[in-house]
Design a protein around this motif. Structure first.
Motif, PDB file in Angstrom:
ATOM      1  N   ALA A  49      69.521  10.807  22.952  1.00 41.89           N
ATOM      2  CA  ALA A  49      69.159  11.967  22.127  1.00 41.89           C
ATOM      3  C   ALA A  49      67.950  12.703  22.718  1.00 41.89           C
ATOM      4  CB  ALA A  49      68.862  11.518  20.703  1.00 41.89           C
ATOM      5  N   ARG A  50      66.985  11.935  23.135  1.00 42.65           N
ATOM      6  CA  ARG A  50      65.750  12.530  23.641  1.00 42.65           C
ATOM      7  C   ARG A  50      65.990  13.232  24.984  1.00 42.65           C
ATOM      8  NH1 ARG A  50      60.185   9.830  24.903  1.00 42.65           N
ATOM      9  NH2 ARG A  50      61.385   8.091  25.674  1.00 42.65           N
ATOM     10  N   LEU A  51      66.768  12.579  25.855  1.00 42.92           N
ATOM     11  CA  LEU A  51      67.027  13.182  27.168  1.00 42.92           C
ATOM     12  C   LEU A  51      67.917  14.417  27.024  1.00 42.92           C
ATOM     13  CD1 LEU A  51      67.569   9.912  29.220  1.00 42.92           C
ATOM     14  CD2 LEU A  51      65.612  11.455  29.363  1.00 42.92           C
ATOM     15  N   HIS A  52      68.847  14.352  26.082  1.00 41.35           N
ATOM     16  CA  HIS A  52      69.717  15.511  25.849  1.00 41.35           C
ATOM     17  C   HIS A  52      68.892  16.694  25.345  1.00 41.35           C
ATOM     18  CE1 HIS A  52      72.895  17.971  23.933  1.00 41.35           C
ATOM     19  NE2 HIS A  52      73.635  17.503  24.926  1.00 41.35           N
ATOM     20  N   ALA A  53      67.941  16.410  24.484  1.00 40.04           N
ATOM     21  CA  ALA A  53      67.076  17.489  23.976  1.00 40.04           C
ATOM     22  C   ALA A  53      66.257  18.092  25.123  1.00 40.04           C
ATOM     23  CB  ALA A  53      66.154  16.940  22.892  1.00 40.04           C
ATOM     24  N   LEU A  54      65.776  17.247  26.013  1.00 40.41           N
ATOM     25  CA  LEU A  54      65.011  17.756  27.162  1.00 40.41           C
ATOM     26  C   LEU A  54      65.880  18.679  28.023  1.00 40.41           C
ATOM     27  CD1 LEU A  54      62.578  17.792  29.122  1.00 40.41           C
ATOM     28  CD2 LEU A  54      63.487  15.704  30.154  1.00 40.41           C
ATOM     29  N   ALA A  55      67.091  18.211  28.332  1.00 40.54           N
ATOM     30  CA  ALA A  55      67.981  19.019  29.173  1.00 40.54           C
ATOM     31  C   ALA A  55      68.365  20.316  28.465  1.00 40.54           C
ATOM     32  CB  ALA A  55      69.221  18.213  29.536  1.00 40.54           C
TER      33      ALA A  55
END
Lengths: 206, 144
Positions: A49-55
């Motif tokens: 979730a966190r990495l997807h938000a960053l991308a």
């Protein structure tokens, strides 16, 4: 007087303060290295979730963020058997991978598609969001796009990803002093940009 | 414990924003202490909080549910490096369908060839062999 420590916002995810501390992902990586697919789910639960938000914030497109995350986790599965403890945390490495993949996409995209023609990433699938919120989110995104890339990345890592200054500096491969300089300039620039764009409707202080 | 003062607090706020959880751990306690005792410090924090509130409005849609399943389908990852090269070479050579008969044929030839050579040498007349050697020898000693 009692000073309030505001609860973490929805963007905030708790991370440990120091890379030197033991990495909670290590046991999971050892299981992944042994071919345990269930351990992959654990790693996804912790970081997707966190990495997807960053991308998504980097690219402005949920579809592009999907592809970046898929690519990043394939690399994670490959990296698991070779991961050595004692260095950076695995989550720091994952952030680095997502950041690099997103930069590559931005570079290739700039060669072909003007930024204004990109889809609006924030609320494509959530029509229930109020128009006002959509507008504000879009305004922040547009303002952040005007920041120099390194400043924008520093802000994304520290404000939205919840990385410590040491971790964010490691991801960007700069010293903590340099990171602080990037952050301060990013916040100053963003304030100028937003105050220019929001005075009309939001009653900005000062 | 670092020496905290309004100047340093202002730098912290300009760099990390108004949320103490984002401040460097080693300075957090001193900064909070200063905030508790100084109206000037609280005004600085108030100034910084506007930008944090703006940033918090930059929301993104959560990852779709199918993404997780897609990523899990990528495990175990495809082989890379020399293993991929070796596999591609193997397929290029036709895989087991061609390599097995080729291997069997080479085994057969390896086993049979010495017998065939021996048989050929035995069939050749001895005098022919001597004449051939003599002919080579004469050529060798011819002076220019």
């Amino acid at each position: 007087m009692a000073i309030t420590v505001r609860e973490p916002s929805s963007h905030w995810m708790p991370v440990a303060a120091s890379a030197a501390e033991s990495d909670p992902d290590l046991p999971v990586l050892q299981r992944i290295a042994g071919g345990d697919a269930a351990a992959c789910s654990v790693l996804l639960d912790r970081h997707l979730a966190r990495l997807h938000a960053l991308a998504t914030r980097m690219l402005g497109s949920a579809e592009d963020a999907d592809e970046v995350c898929q690519d990043a986790f394939v690399r994670a599965w490959r990296q698991a058997p070779h991961w050595k403890s004692g260095g950076a945390r695995f989550s720091t490495w994952l952030h680095q991978v997502v950041l690099n993949l997103s930069r590559d996409r931005l570079r290739s995209r700039r060669a072909t598609v003007p930024l204004e023609q990109l889809p609006e990433g924030a609320h494509e699938d959530t029509p229930e969001h109020a128009q006002g919120q959509r507008d504000r989110s879009l305004m922040i995104r547009r303002a952040m796009e005007q920041l120099p890339a390194r400043q924008r990345e520093a802000l994304l890592l520290c404000h939205f990803q919840g990385l410590t200054n040491i971790e964010a500096a490691a991801v960007l491969a700069v010293s903590v002093d340099a990171l602080e300089s990037l952050l301060a300039r990013a916040r100053r620039g963003l304030r100028d940009l937003l105050q220019g764009g929001t005075e009309a409707y939001s009653g900005v202080p000062q | 414990m670092s020496s905290m003062n309004p100047v340093r607090l202002s730098e912290l706020l300009d760099t990390y924003g108004d949320n103490p959880l984002r401040w460097p751990e080693e300075e957090r306690a001193a900064a909070l202490q200063l905030l508790a005792s100084s109206a000037e410090a609280r005004a600085l924090r108030e100034h910084a909080s506007w930008l944090d509130a703006q940033l918090d409005q930059f929301e993104v849609a959560p990852a779709r549910a199918q993404l997780r399943a897609c990523i899990l389908r990528g495990f175990p990852p495809p082989m890379i490096g020399w293993r991929v090269w070796l596999r591609e070479l193997w397929q290029e050579l036709g895989g087991w369908r061609l390599v097995t008969p080729a291997f069997a044929a080479s085994l057969f030839l390896g086993a049979m060839l010495p017998n065939w050579v021996e048989q050929s040498a035995a069939d050749l007349p001895d005098e022919d062999l001597v004449a051939d050697v003599q002919f080579i020898d004469d050529d060798f000693w011819v002076q220019p």
